[in-house]
Motif scaffolding. Sequence first.
Motif, mmCIF file in Angstrom:
data_model
loop_
_atom_site.group_PDB
_atom_site.id
_atom_site.type_symbol
_atom_site.label_atom_id
_atom_site.label_comp_id
_atom_site.label_asym_id
_atom_site.label_seq_id
_atom_site.Cartn_x
_atom_site.Cartn_y
_atom_site.Cartn_z
ATOM 1 N N ASN A 1 0.825 -1.209 0.000
ATOM 2 C CA ASN A 1 0.000 0.000 0.000
ATOM 3 C C ASN A 1 0.862 1.263 0.000
ATOM 4 O OD1 ASN A 1 0.461 1.054 2.766
ATOM 5 N ND2 ASN A 1 -0.550 -0.824 3.411
ATOM 6 N N ARG A 2 0.208 2.391 -0.196
ATOM 7 C CA ARG A 2 0.952 3.639 -0.416
ATOM 8 C C ARG A 2 1.777 4.056 0.801
ATOM 9 N NH1 ARG A 2 -3.530 8.531 -0.237
ATOM 10 N NH2 ARG A 2 -4.710 7.805 1.579
ATOM 11 N N SER B 1 -1.436 3.225 -5.810
ATOM 12 C CA SER B 1 -2.077 4.484 -6.158
ATOM 13 C C SER B 1 -2.385 5.251 -4.874
ATOM 14 C CB SER B 1 -3.355 4.219 -6.961
ATOM 15 O OG SER B 1 -4.244 3.411 -6.206
ATOM 16 N N GLY B 2 -3.112 6.356 -5.034
ATOM 17 C CA GLY B 2 -3.452 7.147 -3.859
ATOM 18 C C GLY B 2 -2.465 8.256 -3.568
ATOM 19 N N PHE B 3 -1.726 8.666 -4.589
ATOM 20 C CA PHE B 3 -0.784 9.770 -4.418
ATOM 21 C C PHE B 3 -1.383 11.024 -5.067
ATOM 22 C CE2 PHE B 3 1.651 5.977 -3.659
ATOM 23 C CZ PHE B 3 2.552 6.335 -2.663
ATOM 24 N N SER B 4 -0.622 11.769 -5.829
ATOM 25 C CA SER B 4 -1.119 13.062 -6.312
ATOM 26 C C SER B 4 -2.335 12.920 -7.225
ATOM 27 C CB SER B 4 -0.010 13.812 -7.045
ATOM 28 O OG SER B 4 0.381 13.119 -8.208
ATOM 29 N N GLU B 5 -2.479 11.774 -7.875
ATOM 30 C CA GLU B 5 -3.612 11.594 -8.787
ATOM 31 C C GLU B 5 -4.947 11.535 -8.048
ATOM 32 O OE1 GLU B 5 -3.218 7.472 -7.321
ATOM 33 O OE2 GLU B 5 -1.819 9.102 -7.777
ATOM 34 N N GLY C 1 -6.889 14.749 0.009
ATOM 35 C CA GLY C 1 -5.931 15.837 -0.048
ATOM 36 C C GLY C 1 -4.540 15.491 0.418
ATOM 37 N N SER C 2 -4.349 14.304 1.011
ATOM 38 C CA SER C 2 -3.021 13.928 1.499
ATOM 39 C C SER C 2 -2.146 13.325 0.415
ATOM 40 C CB SER C 2 -3.147 12.928 2.654
ATOM 41 O OG SER C 2 -3.702 11.696 2.192
ATOM 42 N N GLY C 3 -2.726 13.096 -0.792
ATOM 43 C CA GLY C 3 -1.989 12.394 -1.837
ATOM 44 C C GLY C 3 -0.712 13.082 -2.257
ATOM 45 N N SER C 4 -0.771 14.379 -2.490
ATOM 46 C CA SER C 4 0.423 15.105 -2.938
ATOM 47 C C SER C 4 1.506 15.114 -1.871
ATOM 48 C CB SER C 4 0.057 16.542 -3.324
ATOM 49 O OG SER C 4 -0.643 16.564 -4.541
ATOM 50 N N ASP C 5 1.096 15.230 -0.615
ATOM 51 C CA ASP C 5 2.082 15.209 0.470
ATOM 52 C C ASP C 5 2.794 13.865 0.516
ATOM 53 O OD1 ASP C 5 3.327 16.372 2.888
ATOM 54 O OD2 ASP C 5 2.238 14.769 3.908
ATOM 55 N N LEU C 6 2.038 12.792 0.341
ATOM 56 C CA LEU C 6 2.657 11.460 0.317
ATOM 57 C C LEU C 6 3.616 11.335 -0.865
ATOM 58 C CD1 LEU C 6 -0.358 9.126 1.217
ATOM 59 C CD2 LEU C 6 1.689 9.525 2.590
ATOM 60 N N GLY D 1 6.632 5.937 -11.336
ATOM 61 C CA GLY D 1 5.347 6.059 -10.672
ATOM 62 C C GLY D 1 5.328 7.230 -9.720
ATOM 63 N N PRO D 2 4.523 7.077 -8.640
ATOM 64 C CA PRO D 2 3.665 5.937 -8.284
ATOM 65 C C PRO D 2 2.477 5.814 -9.230
ATOM 66 C CG PRO D 2 3.215 7.796 -6.861
ATOM 67 C CD PRO D 2 4.386 8.206 -7.716
ATOM 68 N N ASN D 3 1.544 4.887 -8.851
ATOM 69 C CA ASN D 3 0.397 4.603 -9.712
ATOM 70 C C ASN D 3 0.894 4.124 -11.074
ATOM 71 O OD1 ASN D 3 -2.327 4.473 -10.403
ATOM 72 N ND2 ASN D 3 -2.333 6.558 -11.206
#
Length: 673
Positions: free
Chosen positions: A71-72, A95-99, A105-110, A125-127
Amino acid sequence: MTLDRLLSPKTIAIIGGGAWCVSVAEQARKMGFAGAIYAVHPKQKPLAGLPSYASIADLPEPPDACFIGVNRHATLNVVAELRAVGAGGAICFASGFSESDQEDGSGSDLQTQLVAAAGDMPILGPNCYGMINYLDRAVLWPDQHGGAGVDSGVAIVMQSSNMAINVTMQQRGLPIAAIVCAGNQAQTGMAEIGAHLLADPRVTALGLHIEGFNDIRAYESLAQDAARLGKPIVALKVGKSDQAKAATVSHTASVAGNDAGASALLKRLNMARVDSLPTFLETLKLLHFAGPLASTKIASISCSGGEASLAADTAFGTPVNFPPLSDSQKTNLRNALGPMVALANPLDYHTYIWRDTEAMATAWAAMMEPHLALTLLVVDFPRADRCSDADWDCAIDAAGLAKSRSGSVVAMVTTLPENLSETIAARLIAKGVVPMLGLREAVEAVAAAASFTAPASTPVLMPTPTAPAQTVNEADAKAALHGYGLRIPISAQAAAPSQAADLASAIGFPVVLKGEGIAHKSEAGAVVLNLASPQAVADAAQAMPTERFLVEEMVTGAVAELLVGVVKDPAHGFVLTLGAGGTLTELLGDTASLLIPSPRDQIETALGTLKISALLRGYRNGPAAHMPAILDAIEAVQNYVLANAQGLEEVEVNPLICTPTDAIAADALLRRQ
């Protein structure tokens, strides 16, 4: 940072234990990967029959390429551990990042944390689905794929993983050297991946599926690499129907938009743009087997008048053309076909010589002359599951003979894409004949393969940060542009109808009266032309919905009116749009777009592509416009942008009135922060 170990690994590690990870191991074995495959799972669960190591630190050696199937959140720690042990790189499947920012909203931070964890270790990547290196039989791919090992071929980089899967399933005879998914491009972008793949001498061309440009400078570097290596790049750029482009107060923004910027950038990078996935693959295939074409002059040969007409109509409206037969072609074709066949290009040779391989080869070779970039042999094959294709062997053999005798570039194309099997494609390739599926796709591929010139040597003017902008009044806008050489009419500003009438008398009649502070003046009734007396000026001013006016000399003798506009496109730079001006701007939609800076000769070439260029040249014995003055005016606008890019959102001159002796800006707009 190098991608050597990640994209051409000698050892592979698979971190995780789900079905996706199992598939990675299975696909690597199926492809015949010769190196070690390591599995990592904290509970040491076997993976597809492989024993698992409890941790990355327990691996017997730093792996070259790693597939991270966790997982991310866990991915962040895994990447950091791989970097610490000296791994060559990793594919981040999660997945679950900036996309996912709109939902989480936490995707870009991750994603930012992921890049920091990777440091100088390359990641995809990710995703991201992964990569398949068919040259070295190295696979990190969590699903089935339809490809096979090759010794040379085209490389493809895609943003869409699902589309990448589909491409591996193609049955078109296209040898794919490698296919790589870029995912979110958090660290490693498509341009960097493409540059690495092009450097391999076994790769003949590069295909890019682009959703958006993340680093213009990296693409400019890729373009220079491709030019140095002599390897063409084909781009499938999506986004033509994007409804999110910002609306502004000018015509320029409505006709330029984001896709115009993308097209201008791809042209500047010398990347052939295509609009469909089938054409993308057919273009890459043509480039692999034949290289870039010298021109769009081709011939078509078929045994049906219907197919000949279809070929001609398919090319109609495209850059591809069928030049008339030369005298030598006519003589040689007449000797080969006799008096019963009407000679033309496209050629319907009838069926008189079908099954006579030698006669077919002689006739077909008679059409193939050096002035043609390609000869298309239109042949549809019967479906093998219900019919026999033995009677078509003559066509395959004749095509090979004609190719060897003429030394020309020869393709066999079907009118329907499904009417040429992968088996027949292989037979044609063995004879030096390019198999092409679909007449439309073949014509589009020819146009793309003949479009290469050279990438621009000057970097694009990068877009500046966007902020709320104000519209500068017309008089001040004209004055600013005049400072860089733009010709403008004699004018004066008035604060009352009576003052406007007095100023008109001083300027000299006829004059133009404009209401200030109004966007789209013509639509609002705030422009009146050819006023010939003080009273006419006063009356016109009184009728306008404003109390501020601009009085100008009336420019006469117009040959044509042009639009010259610049819009800042946050993704591509400053887009210079040229087109039919005045009231024809939106009616005709006759525009061409470039990126700033563009040299004078390219600006002139772009003007020549406009429908209105016929007026500029002198239509039906009318006077021609003064082209040096027009180019001077466009360069003046460009020079203003180059010197004042910071804070600039938009410039528009519309119309630029083009006369036999001059080019004068009758209206101008500036939007600045």
